[in-house]
Write a protein that holds these residues in place. Structure first.
Motif, short mmCIF file in Angstrom:
data_model
loop_
_atom_site.label_atom_id
_atom_site.label_comp_id
_atom_site.label_asym_id
_atom_site.label_seq_id
_atom_site.Cartn_x
_atom_site.Cartn_y
_atom_site.Cartn_z
N VAL A 70 0.70 -3.89 -1.78
CA VAL A 70 1.04 -5.08 -0.86
C VAL A 70 1.83 -4.18 0.35
O VAL A 70 2.55 -3.32 0.17
CB VAL A 70 1.70 -6.04 -1.14
N GLN A 71 1.72 -4.73 1.48
CA GLN A 71 2.50 -4.03 2.69
C GLN A 71 3.81 -4.74 2.65
O GLN A 71 4.08 -5.83 2.10
CB GLN A 71 1.83 -4.33 3.97
N PRO A 72 4.81 -3.90 3.12
CA PRO A 72 6.13 -4.29 3.26
C PRO A 72 6.27 -5.87 3.82
O PRO A 72 5.44 -6.04 4.89
CB PRO A 72 6.74 -3.25 4.01
N GLY A 73 6.91 -6.68 3.56
CA GLY A 73 6.96 -8.11 3.80
C GLY A 73 6.14 -8.91 3.08
O GLY A 73 6.11 -10.10 3.52
N GLY A 74 5.11 -8.43 2.35
CA GLY A 74 4.22 -9.17 1.67
C GLY A 74 4.70 -9.96 0.67
O GLY A 74 5.71 -10.05 0.17
N SER A 75 3.66 -10.58 -0.02
CA SER A 75 4.04 -11.30 -1.26
C SER A 75 3.11 -11.02 -2.34
O SER A 75 1.96 -10.77 -2.20
CB SER A 75 3.93 -13.02 -0.94
N LEU A 76 3.52 -11.31 -3.57
CA LEU A 76 2.63 -11.23 -4.73
C LEU A 76 3.38 -12.21 -5.76
O LEU A 76 4.55 -12.45 -5.78
CB LEU A 76 2.70 -9.86 -5.51
N ARG A 77 2.36 -12.72 -6.61
CA ARG A 77 2.87 -13.50 -7.76
C ARG A 77 2.27 -12.93 -9.06
O ARG A 77 1.09 -12.61 -9.23
CB ARG A 77 2.24 -15.16 -7.63
N LEU A 78 3.22 -12.52 -9.69
CA LEU A 78 3.09 -12.09 -11.08
C LEU A 78 3.05 -12.97 -12.34
O LEU A 78 3.76 -14.03 -12.23
CB LEU A 78 3.99 -10.94 -11.68
N SER A 79 2.32 -12.83 -13.42
CA SER A 79 2.15 -13.85 -14.54
C SER A 79 2.65 -12.89 -15.65
O SER A 79 2.16 -11.83 -15.81
CB SER A 79 0.77 -14.35 -14.56
N CYS A 80 3.01 -13.80 -16.35
CA CYS A 80 3.38 -13.28 -17.90
C CYS A 80 2.97 -14.23 -18.96
O CYS A 80 3.47 -15.25 -18.84
CB CYS A 80 4.88 -13.06 -18.21
N ALA A 81 1.81 -13.96 -19.58
CA ALA A 81 1.13 -14.99 -20.28
C ALA A 81 1.59 -14.67 -21.75
O ALA A 81 1.00 -13.45 -22.42
CB ALA A 81 -0.46 -14.91 -20.16
N PRO A 105 16.58 -7.36 -23.73
CA PRO A 105 14.97 -7.66 -24.14
C PRO A 105 14.52 -7.75 -25.64
O PRO A 105 15.47 -6.75 -26.27
CB PRO A 105 13.98 -6.86 -23.44
N ALA A 106 13.94 -8.37 -25.93
CA ALA A 106 13.43 -8.45 -27.51
C ALA A 106 12.17 -7.91 -27.50
O ALA A 106 11.26 -8.21 -26.69
CB ALA A 106 13.61 -9.86 -28.17
N GLY A 107 11.61 -7.45 -28.74
CA GLY A 107 10.27 -7.00 -28.93
C GLY A 107 9.77 -5.72 -28.34
O GLY A 107 10.75 -5.15 -27.69
N ARG A 108 8.42 -5.43 -28.44
CA ARG A 108 7.86 -4.29 -27.94
C ARG A 108 7.26 -4.76 -26.36
O ARG A 108 7.15 -5.87 -26.01
CB ARG A 108 6.75 -4.02 -28.68
N TRP A 109 7.32 -3.71 -25.61
CA TRP A 109 6.68 -3.83 -24.23
C TRP A 109 5.21 -3.88 -24.12
O TRP A 109 4.89 -3.29 -24.83
CB TRP A 109 7.45 -2.68 -23.36
N GLY A 110 4.90 -4.53 -23.21
CA GLY A 110 3.45 -4.57 -22.94
C GLY A 110 3.18 -3.54 -21.97
O GLY A 110 3.89 -2.84 -21.97
N GLN A 111 1.94 -3.63 -21.32
CA GLN A 111 1.39 -2.59 -20.50
C GLN A 111 1.94 -2.65 -19.16
O GLN A 111 2.05 -1.79 -18.30
CB GLN A 111 -0.01 -2.56 -20.47
N GLY A 112 2.43 -3.67 -18.86
CA GLY A 112 3.25 -4.04 -17.55
C GLY A 112 2.17 -4.28 -16.26
O GLY A 112 0.98 -4.19 -16.61
N THR A 113 2.43 -4.35 -15.26
CA THR A 113 1.58 -4.57 -14.20
C THR A 113 2.46 -3.74 -12.83
O THR A 113 3.49 -3.94 -12.64
CB THR A 113 1.37 -6.05 -13.81
N GLN A 114 1.52 -2.95 -12.32
CA GLN A 114 1.86 -2.05 -11.16
C GLN A 114 2.38 -2.85 -9.74
O GLN A 114 1.04 -3.45 -9.45
CB GLN A 114 1.10 -0.85 -10.96
N VAL A 115 3.33 -2.63 -9.22
CA VAL A 115 3.52 -3.22 -7.98
C VAL A 115 3.56 -2.07 -6.86
O VAL A 115 4.81 -1.39 -7.27
CB VAL A 115 4.48 -4.38 -7.93
N THR A 116 3.01 -2.01 -5.95
CA THR A 116 3.18 -0.99 -4.90
C THR A 116 3.45 -1.54 -3.64
O THR A 116 2.47 -2.50 -3.00
CB THR A 116 1.81 0.40 -4.97
N VAL A 117 4.63 -1.28 -2.96
CA VAL A 117 4.72 -1.78 -1.55
C VAL A 117 4.82 -0.52 -0.74
O VAL A 117 5.70 0.37 -0.71
CB VAL A 117 6.26 -2.52 -1.64
N GLN A 118 3.82 -0.60 0.14
CA GLN A 118 3.77 0.65 1.30
C GLN A 118 2.99 0.21 2.37
O GLN A 118 2.02 -0.66 2.29
CB GLN A 118 3.16 1.85 0.50
N SER A 119 3.11 0.68 3.42
CA SER A 119 2.41 0.44 4.66
C SER A 119 1.17 1.09 4.44
O SER A 119 0.86 2.19 4.15
CB SER A 119 2.93 1.04 5.86
#
Length: 123
Positions: A12-23, A109-123
C-alpha cells in the motif's frame, strides 16, 4: 487444530489503509484478549495493540494511536486490525496472538506464532 491465521496484508502507498484479519480455528476467541504484534526486518517483534475480552483497547505503540484500531467479531471468531494513514515505518510482518493473561491485555503473547501477514508501505 488450535491456531490463529492472519490475513489481509499487502502493498500500500503511504497514507493508505489496510484491514488485517486474525481468524481462530479450533477454539473460541471470545474469552481471550487478542494482541497484534509486528516484526520489521532486522528488528525484534513488538506489540502494537490489544483488545481485551470485553473489547477494550490497549495500545502498546504510541505511534499507531489515532491510526490503528482493533475490533473483534466473536460471531465470526475473528479479530481485525484497521490500519489507516499508513507510513513506511509500519512495514512489517504482522501477527496476532492470545494474551498470556487470558482475558486482559498484558503485552505478553501466549502460544506459538502463526505465519503472519506482510504489510509493505511504500510509494
Amino acid at each position: 487444530q488450535v491456531q490463529l491465521v492472519e490475513s489481509g496484508g499487502g502493498l500500500v502507498q503511504p497514507g493508505g489503509s489496510l484491514r488485517l484479519s486474525c481468524a481462530a480455528s479450533g477454539f473460541t476467541l471470545a474469552p481471550y484478549a487478542i494482541g497484534w504484534f509486528r516484526q520489521a526486518p532486522g528488528m525484534e517483534r513488538e506489540g502494537v495493540l490489544c483488545a481485551s475480552s470485553s473489547g477494550g483497547t490497549t495500545y502498546y505503540l504510541e505511534s499507531v494511536k489515532g491510526r490503528f484500531t482493533i475490533s473483534r467479531d466473536n460471531a465470526k471468531n475473528t479479530v481485525y486490525l484497521q490500519m489507516n494513514s499508513l507510513k513506511p515505518e509500519d512495514t512489517a510482518v504482522y501477527y496476532c496472538a492470545t494474551d498470556l493473561e487470558g482475558y486482559r491485555c498484558s503485552g505478553s503473547p501466549a502460544g506459538r506464532w502463526g505465519q503472519g501477514t506482510q504489510v509493505t508501505v511504500q510509494s
